[in-house]
Write a protein that holds these residues in place. Structure first.
Motif, PDB file in Angstrom:
ATOM      1  N   VAL A  47      -1.510  -5.796 -12.123  1.00  0.00           N
ATOM      2  CA  VAL A  47      -2.376  -5.731 -10.592  1.00  0.00           C
ATOM      3  C   VAL A  47      -1.700  -4.528  -9.736  1.00  0.00           C
ATOM      4  CG1 VAL A  47      -3.297  -6.807  -8.590  1.00  0.00           C
ATOM      5  CG2 VAL A  47      -2.856  -8.157 -10.800  1.00  0.00           C
ATOM      6  N   LYS A  48      -2.528  -3.680  -9.364  1.00  0.00           N
ATOM      7  CA  LYS A  48      -2.457  -2.466  -8.607  1.00  0.00           C
ATOM      8  C   LYS A  48      -3.074  -2.330  -7.473  1.00  0.00           C
ATOM      9  CE  LYS A  48      -1.940   0.561 -11.793  1.00  0.00           C
ATOM     10  NZ  LYS A  48      -1.783   0.090 -13.251  1.00  0.00           N
ATOM     11  N   PRO A  49      -2.719  -2.131  -6.364  1.00  0.00           N
ATOM     12  CA  PRO A  49      -3.645  -1.850  -5.148  1.00  0.00           C
ATOM     13  C   PRO A  49      -4.542  -0.847  -5.407  1.00  0.00           C
ATOM     14  CG  PRO A  49      -1.533  -1.019  -4.575  1.00  0.00           C
ATOM     15  CD  PRO A  49      -1.134  -1.829  -5.874  1.00  0.00           C
ATOM     16  N   GLU A  50      -5.384  -0.264  -4.666  1.00  0.00           N
ATOM     17  CA  GLU A  50      -6.239   0.848  -4.760  1.00  0.00           C
ATOM     18  C   GLU A  50      -5.308   2.070  -4.907  1.00  0.00           C
ATOM     19  OE1 GLU A  50      -9.009   0.573  -5.795  1.00  0.00           O
ATOM     20  OE2 GLU A  50     -10.571   0.635  -4.187  1.00  0.00           O
ATOM     21  N   TRP A  51      -6.064   3.143  -5.371  1.00  0.00           N
ATOM     22  CA  TRP A  51      -5.459   4.523  -5.753  1.00  0.00           C
ATOM     23  C   TRP A  51      -4.482   5.092  -4.516  1.00  0.00           C
ATOM     24  CZ3 TRP A  51      -6.975   8.759  -3.723  1.00  0.00           C
ATOM     25  CH2 TRP A  51      -8.467   8.840  -2.885  1.00  0.00           C
ATOM     26  N   TYR A  52      -5.248   4.765  -3.356  1.00  0.00           N
ATOM     27  CA  TYR A  52      -4.643   5.538  -2.160  1.00  0.00           C
ATOM     28  C   TYR A  52      -3.393   4.886  -1.550  1.00  0.00           C
ATOM     29  CZ  TYR A  52      -8.692   2.619  -0.550  1.00  0.00           C
ATOM     30  OH  TYR A  52      -9.600   1.611  -0.774  1.00  0.00           O
ATOM     31  N   PHE A  53      -3.215   3.647  -2.042  1.00  0.00           N
ATOM     32  CA  PHE A  53      -2.024   3.014  -1.474  1.00  0.00           C
ATOM     33  C   PHE A  53      -0.958   3.043  -2.524  1.00  0.00           C
ATOM     34  CE2 PHE A  53      -5.210   0.403   1.110  1.00  0.00           C
ATOM     35  CZ  PHE A  53      -4.807   1.054   2.085  1.00  0.00           C
ATOM     36  N   ILE A  54      -1.209   3.637  -4.027  1.00  0.00           N
ATOM     37  CA  ILE A  54      -0.163   3.682  -4.780  1.00  0.00           C
ATOM     38  C   ILE A  54       0.976   4.402  -4.690  1.00  0.00           C
ATOM     39  CG2 ILE A  54       0.113   4.729  -7.108  1.00  0.00           C
ATOM     40  CD1 ILE A  54      -1.482   2.239  -7.521  1.00  0.00           C
ATOM     41  N   PRO A  55       1.023   5.586  -3.945  1.00  0.00           N
ATOM     42  CA  PRO A  55       2.377   6.207  -3.473  1.00  0.00           C
ATOM     43  C   PRO A  55       3.215   5.085  -2.794  1.00  0.00           C
ATOM     44  CG  PRO A  55       0.699   7.656  -3.245  1.00  0.00           C
ATOM     45  CD  PRO A  55      -0.102   6.409  -3.336  1.00  0.00           C
ATOM     46  N   MET A  56       2.671   4.622  -1.917  1.00  0.00           N
ATOM     47  CA  MET A  56       3.559   3.360  -1.219  1.00  0.00           C
ATOM     48  C   MET A  56       4.194   2.439  -2.102  1.00  0.00           C
ATOM     49  SD  MET A  56       2.710   1.723   2.413  1.00  0.00           S
ATOM     50  CE  MET A  56       1.344   0.541   1.747  1.00  0.00           C
ATOM     51  N   TYR A  57       3.037   1.915  -2.852  1.00  0.00           N
ATOM     52  CA  TYR A  57       3.478   0.662  -3.628  1.00  0.00           C
ATOM     53  C   TYR A  57       4.378   0.960  -4.491  1.00  0.00           C
ATOM     54  CZ  TYR A  57       2.288  -2.703  -7.092  1.00  0.00           C
ATOM     55  OH  TYR A  57       2.602  -3.393  -8.353  1.00  0.00           O
ATOM     56  N   GLN A  58       4.183   2.078  -5.437  1.00  0.00           N
ATOM     57  CA  GLN A  58       5.189   2.743  -6.524  1.00  0.00           C
ATOM     58  C   GLN A  58       6.442   2.926  -5.834  1.00  0.00           C
ATOM     59  OE1 GLN A  58       3.685   2.027  -9.002  1.00  0.00           O
ATOM     60  NE2 GLN A  58       4.861   2.916 -10.584  1.00  0.00           N
ATOM     61  N   THR A  59       6.456   3.630  -4.865  1.00  0.00           N
ATOM     62  CA  THR A  59       7.781   3.883  -4.120  1.00  0.00           C
ATOM     63  C   THR A  59       8.481   2.647  -3.886  1.00  0.00           C
ATOM     64  OG1 THR A  59       6.832   5.801  -3.196  1.00  0.00           O
ATOM     65  CG2 THR A  59       9.102   5.262  -2.051  1.00  0.00           C
ATOM     66  N   LEU A  60       7.827   1.637  -3.504  1.00  0.00           N
ATOM     67  CA  LEU A  60       8.530   0.230  -3.163  1.00  0.00           C
ATOM     68  C   LEU A  60       9.145  -0.298  -4.376  1.00  0.00           C
ATOM     69  CD1 LEU A  60       8.969  -1.586  -0.830  1.00  0.00           C
ATOM     70  CD2 LEU A  60       6.919  -2.629  -1.516  1.00  0.00           C
ATOM     71  N   SER A  61       8.425  -0.034  -5.691  1.00  0.00           N
ATOM     72  CA  SER A  61       8.834  -0.788  -6.827  1.00  0.00           C
ATOM     73  C   SER A  61      10.051   0.013  -7.443  1.00  0.00           C
ATOM     74  CB  SER A  61       7.650  -0.718  -7.593  1.00  0.00           C
ATOM     75  OG  SER A  61       7.596   0.537  -8.243  1.00  0.00           O
ATOM     76  N   ILE A  62      10.296   1.231  -7.082  1.00  0.00           N
ATOM     77  CA  ILE A  62      11.568   1.975  -7.571  1.00  0.00           C
ATOM     78  C   ILE A  62      12.501   1.960  -6.696  1.00  0.00           C
ATOM     79  CG2 ILE A  62       9.983   3.480  -9.218  1.00  0.00           C
ATOM     80  CD1 ILE A  62      10.364   5.804  -7.256  1.00  0.00           C
ATOM     81  N   LEU A  63      12.421   1.541  -5.402  1.00  0.00           N
ATOM     82  CA  LEU A  63      13.519   1.514  -4.405  1.00  0.00           C
ATOM     83  C   LEU A  63      14.617   0.275  -4.803  1.00  0.00           C
ATOM     84  CD1 LEU A  63      12.054   2.166  -0.927  1.00  0.00           C
ATOM     85  CD2 LEU A  63      13.502   3.644  -2.378  1.00  0.00           C
ATOM     86  N   PRO A  64      15.828   0.714  -4.607  1.00  0.00           N
ATOM     87  CA  PRO A  64      16.848  -0.706  -4.706  1.00  0.00           C
ATOM     88  C   PRO A  64      16.538  -1.755  -3.724  1.00  0.00           C
ATOM     89  CG  PRO A  64      17.906   1.277  -4.030  1.00  0.00           C
ATOM     90  CD  PRO A  64      16.512   1.879  -4.237  1.00  0.00           C
ATOM     91  N   SER A  65      16.755  -2.894  -3.945  1.00  0.00           N
ATOM     92  CA  SER A  65      16.594  -4.025  -3.152  1.00  0.00           C
ATOM     93  C   SER A  65      17.370  -3.574  -1.684  1.00  0.00           C
ATOM     94  CB  SER A  65      17.055  -5.565  -3.714  1.00  0.00           C
ATOM     95  OG  SER A  65      18.307  -5.342  -4.345  1.00  0.00           O
ATOM     96  N   GLN A  66      18.374  -3.225  -1.742  1.00  0.00           N
ATOM     97  CA  GLN A  66      19.316  -2.940  -0.438  1.00  0.00           C
ATOM     98  C   GLN A  66      19.532  -1.316  -0.493  1.00  0.00           C
ATOM     99  OE1 GLN A  66      21.140  -4.938   1.854  1.00  0.00           O
ATOM    100  NE2 GLN A  66      19.498  -6.592   1.406  1.00  0.00           N
ATOM    101  N   ILE A  67      19.397  -0.778   0.688  1.00  0.00           N
ATOM    102  CA  ILE A  67      19.781   0.566   0.967  1.00  0.00           C
ATOM    103  C   ILE A  67      20.393   0.847   2.315  1.00  0.00           C
ATOM    104  CG2 ILE A  67      19.033   3.160   1.165  1.00  0.00           C
ATOM    105  CD1 ILE A  67      16.397   1.964  -0.483  1.00  0.00           C
ATOM    106  N   LEU A  68      21.606   1.387   2.333  1.00  0.00           N
ATOM    107  CA  LEU A  68      22.382   1.334   3.564  1.00  0.00           C
ATOM    108  C   LEU A  68      22.365   0.051   4.383  1.00  0.00           C
ATOM    109  CD1 LEU A  68      20.635   4.740   4.986  1.00  0.00           C
ATOM    110  CD2 LEU A  68      22.778   4.557   3.530  1.00  0.00           C
ATOM    111  N   MET A  69      22.593  -1.197   3.601  1.00  0.00           N
ATOM    112  CA  MET A  69      22.579  -2.354   4.137  1.00  0.00           C
ATOM    113  C   MET A  69      21.328  -2.779   4.889  1.00  0.00           C
ATOM    114  SD  MET A  69      26.686  -2.815   5.606  1.00  0.00           S
ATOM    115  CE  MET A  69      26.508  -1.275   6.520  1.00  0.00           C
ATOM    116  N   ILE A  70      20.244  -2.342   4.503  1.00  0.00           N
ATOM    117  CA  ILE A  70      18.787  -2.461   4.949  1.00  0.00           C
ATOM    118  C   ILE A  70      17.959  -3.100   3.649  1.00  0.00           C
ATOM    119  CG2 ILE A  70      17.024  -2.018   6.413  1.00  0.00           C
ATOM    120  CD1 ILE A  70      18.306   0.339   7.396  1.00  0.00           C
ATOM    121  N   ASP A  71      17.553  -4.032   4.034  1.00  0.00           N
ATOM    122  CA  ASP A  71      16.508  -4.496   2.837  1.00  0.00           C
ATOM    123  C   ASP A  71      15.356  -3.340   2.526  1.00  0.00           C
ATOM    124  OD1 ASP A  71      14.827  -6.573   1.334  1.00  0.00           O
ATOM    125  OD2 ASP A  71      13.348  -6.110   2.871  1.00  0.00           O
ATOM    126  N   GLY A  72      15.061  -3.239   1.058  1.00  0.00           N
ATOM    127  CA  GLY A  72      14.450  -1.793   0.615  1.00  0.00           C
ATOM    128  C   GLY A  72      12.979  -1.785   1.082  1.00  0.00           C
TER     129      GLY A  72
END
Lengths: 362, 98
Positions: free
Chosen positions: A283-308
């Motif tokens: 399941v994916k959101p609409e195409w215009y939200f994909i960049p944000m959604y996909q970026t979220l899926s490739i980000l590590p869970s923790q970045i600079l001690m902040i939640d991804g």
């Protein structure tokens, strides 16, 4: 001789003409319309995108009003009413299909319009307010897409909205409250449809129409921007009626494209959403939200001690603010110079968004 | 020109009236039965059965819409050409250019 408003009125019978000219400031309106000129150069094609977006918005309003006659914004009635529109209402399938396809085409035209304004650096003074109103309009139009997506209450809409409303949850301080307001509770359920519906048919249209009014007034006042260091092809042409007719020509072709998509590939409807069923794969959101959604899926869970998710939200908010204030940050554009740093940075972001969207569908 | 305008209007009206009263009445639209439609090309399987009119009906409908629009666009293009000539024919300092 150029055909202006007064010339057109002269075709009417003398009694009607006198009645109108006594009551309306015809000369003032005519002078205002004459004020806007459109320059001719090799990038003139990009000027059509704003009008094209407005055309699709008009289609959306018209078809949206027709859909409202049959749609029921309740958890029991939403899916059934959409199925009824498709199966039973005369031409209902067509109206609904046109509404869905036009929504996508409108967002595509709007994104292209923003990109063209960015590359032509048309945001430079004195058009800062046009850029800023356009930027807010982009978010309002994306809001239409987001709120409208849930309304059919099918599987895809339900899970995509669930994913979509998870993202703002991690916005510092206001995230959980914002999500709670959108969902009407902890999860998407009975209270969510009326909220999305109210936003979709009342709140967002009022805000959008007001801002479009501001945007068009500024556009009429300042006229079309001339690109930096681009040779002109002859004299400017009047917007009314010369360029407006060119707009109508493009609208005609856009209407044909919209009909081809809507009639030959009618927009479907999935199975009714079941709150107890686990989310299916893919399941994916609409195409215009994909960049944000996909970026979220490739980000590590923790970045600079902040939640991804929180990190992405902070980056998006800072990035959005920079884009919003771009006319004030691009000092070279003020002096009619091309700012290579901003253009290259923008190109990298645009290429990234296109690339990650394509990769999500492959 | 007036006759052409009337022709376009009649053509559009006849397009709609033939859909209502001609071979494809609303009640007798040849629906494709048991069509499984997957929403917006999403990858997973949906079972909801909704019915769209048959492909031939939809192609006919498309032509009813597209032909009048194309004719309208054609006349708009003629008008654009006429207007552009009048702009070009205007003498300098006629107040047309800013």
């Amino acid at each position: 001789m150029r055909q202006n408003l007064i010339h057109r009125l002269s075709r009417l019978s003398p009694s009607i003409r006198t009645w109108l000219t006594d009551r309306l400031p015809v000369e003032t309106i005519d002078n205002h319309l004459k004020n806007k000129m459109v320059p001719r150069h090799r990038h003139t094609l990009w000027y059509y995108l704003g009008g094209l977006t407005a055309f699709f918005l008009m289609v959306q309003i018209l078809t949206g009003v027709l859909l409202m006659l049959y749609y029921k914004p309740t958890i029991d009635g939403a899916h059934q009413s959409v199925a009824y529109i498709i199966n039973e209402v005369p031409f209902g399938w067509l109206i609904r299909s046109v509404h869905s396809w036009a929504a996508n085409l409108m967002i595509a035209a709007l994104l292209l319009h923003m990109v063209s304004v960015f590359y032509l650096q048309a945001y430079r003074p004195p058009r800062e307010l046009m850029w800023m109103s356009g930027f807010i309009l982009l978010f309002l139009i994306l809001g239409f897409g987001f709120t409208g997506y849930l309304l059919p209450w099918d599987d895809v809409a339900f899970y995509a909205t669930q994913i979509g409303t998870e993202v703002p949850k991690s916005i510092p301080f206001i995230g959980p409250t914002l999500v709670g307001l959108l969902r009407g509770g902890e999860d998407i359920g009975e209270a969510t449809i009326p909220r999305m519906y109210t936003l979709h048919v009342f709140v967002l249209p009022i805000a959008t129409l007001f801002l479009i009014g501001v945007h068009l007034f500024l556009n009429q006042y300042y006229g079309s921007s001339k690109p930096i260091k681009t040779p002109l092809k002859g004299e400017d042409i009047p917007f009314y009626p010369n360029f407006l007719l060119r707009d109508f020509r493009i609208w005609g072709f856009a209407f044909i494209l919209l009909l081809c998509l809507s009639i030959l590939m009618p927009w479907g409807l999935g199975e009714e959403a079941d709150l107890l069923r686990p989310a299916p794969e893919g399941v994916k959101p609409e195409w215009y939200f994909i960049p944000m959604y996909q970026t979220l899926s490739i980000l590590p869970s923790q970045i600079l001690m902040i939640d991804g998710e929180t990190f992405l939200n902070i980056v998006l908010m800072i990035g959005g603010l920079i884009v919003f204030l771009l006319p004030f940050l691009d000092r070279k554009a003020k002096n009619e110079e091309r700012n290579k740093f901003i253009l290259i940075t923008g190109t990298i972001i645009i290429v990234y968004c296109i690339g990650i969207t394509i990769s999500a569908y492959m | 020109m007036h006759a052409l305008r009337m022709f376009i209007i009649l053509m559009i009206l006849s397009s709609f009236s033939s859909l209502q009263t001609g071979s494809h009445t609303i009640d007798s639209v040849p629906y494709e039965s048991n069509v499984v439609v997957i929403s917006a090309g999403e990858p997973f399987n949906n079972e909801t059965k909704i019915e769209f009119p048959s492909f031939s009906y939809r192609v006919t409908l498309l032509l009813y819409f597209v032909i009048p629009v194309l004719i309208l666009v054609f006349f708009i293009m003629i008008k654009i050409r006429q207007l552009d000539h009048t702009v070009n024919d205007d003498p300098p300092n006629s107040g047309l250019s800013s």
